[in-house]
Design an enzyme around this catalytic site. Sequence first.
Site, PDB file in Angstrom:
ATOM      1  N   ASP A   1     -13.821   2.272 -30.066  1.00  0.00           N
ATOM      2  CA  ASP A   1     -13.691   2.520 -31.509  1.00  0.00           C
ATOM      3  C   ASP A   1     -13.389   3.968 -31.907  1.00  0.00           C
ATOM      4  O   ASP A   1     -13.973   4.481 -32.869  1.00  0.00           O
ATOM      5  CB  ASP A   1     -14.959   2.062 -32.243  1.00  0.00           C
ATOM      6  CG  ASP A   1     -15.324   0.618 -31.946  1.00  0.00           C
ATOM      7  OD1 ASP A   1     -14.478  -0.129 -31.426  1.00  0.00           O
ATOM      8  OD2 ASP A   1     -16.468   0.237 -32.241  1.00  0.00           O
TER       9      ASP A   1
ATOM     10  N   LYS B   1     -12.368  -6.139 -33.132  1.00  0.00           N
ATOM     11  CA  LYS B   1     -13.681  -6.769 -33.224  1.00  0.00           C
ATOM     12  C   LYS B   1     -14.314  -6.499 -34.574  1.00  0.00           C
ATOM     13  O   LYS B   1     -13.969  -5.527 -35.239  1.00  0.00           O
ATOM     14  CB  LYS B   1     -14.582  -6.275 -32.086  1.00  0.00           C
ATOM     15  CG  LYS B   1     -14.870  -4.786 -32.132  1.00  0.00           C
ATOM     16  CD  LYS B   1     -15.619  -4.317 -30.903  1.00  0.00           C
ATOM     17  CE  LYS B   1     -16.042  -2.883 -30.997  1.00  0.00           C
ATOM     18  NZ  LYS B   1     -17.013  -2.563 -32.025  1.00  0.00           N
TER      19      LYS B   1
ATOM     20  N   CYS C   1     -22.160   1.486 -32.205  1.00  0.00           N
ATOM     21  CA  CYS C   1     -21.295   0.665 -31.347  1.00  0.00           C
ATOM     22  C   CYS C   1     -21.464   0.988 -29.868  1.00  0.00           C
ATOM     23  O   CYS C   1     -21.493   0.076 -29.032  1.00  0.00           O
ATOM     24  CB  CYS C   1     -19.835   0.807 -31.768  1.00  0.00           C
ATOM     25  SG  CYS C   1     -19.516   0.140 -33.431  1.00  0.00           S
TER      26      CYS C   1
END
Length: 182
Positions: free
Chosen positions: A17, A81, A111
């Site tokens: 991410d 996601k 995350c």
Amino acid sequence: MPTFRLKRDQASLLVVDIQERLTAAMDRDALDRMLNRTNAAIEGAKALELPIIVTEQYPKGLGPTHSLVKMRLGNYSAVEKLDFTACVPDVASRLGERKQVILVGMETHVCVFQTVRDLAEKGFTPVLCADAVMSRNAEDRRVGLEMCREAGAHIVTVEAALFDLLGCAGTPEFKKVSAAVR
């Protein structure tokens, strides 16, 4: 307890991410350092022919992978996601039989932590590069690193991980990795 050792045939790099809109909220100096170390990890993984898996958290809202990381990755396809964890079925299938997962990315306390925890629960060995993860503030990053360690991650640096994978000097891969970590 057995000694920890990274092995090329068992390791993958997971880039979690690192997205344009998320990076905009980060401290500029810390972000530059993290991007530098992430790109070193990517170059090293390429030199060592490790699989590289990239995730993007809700890219419609947080944007694509950061342009400097994209340039280093070259041709890739990100796993999109909505879950905070990157240990989603598409990532697990890309990891295959490789059980050592070297992690870089953000945010450390959300995350990255949830990915570490879920990987460990599924029998993977998470290896977290402390110099290539970040959060919006230092306290969240610090606590996130502690949470990752408690969840089963080996805490390393990009350089430590790459040289552990190399094992020796004097090879073409050594020259590429050495250049990457400078």
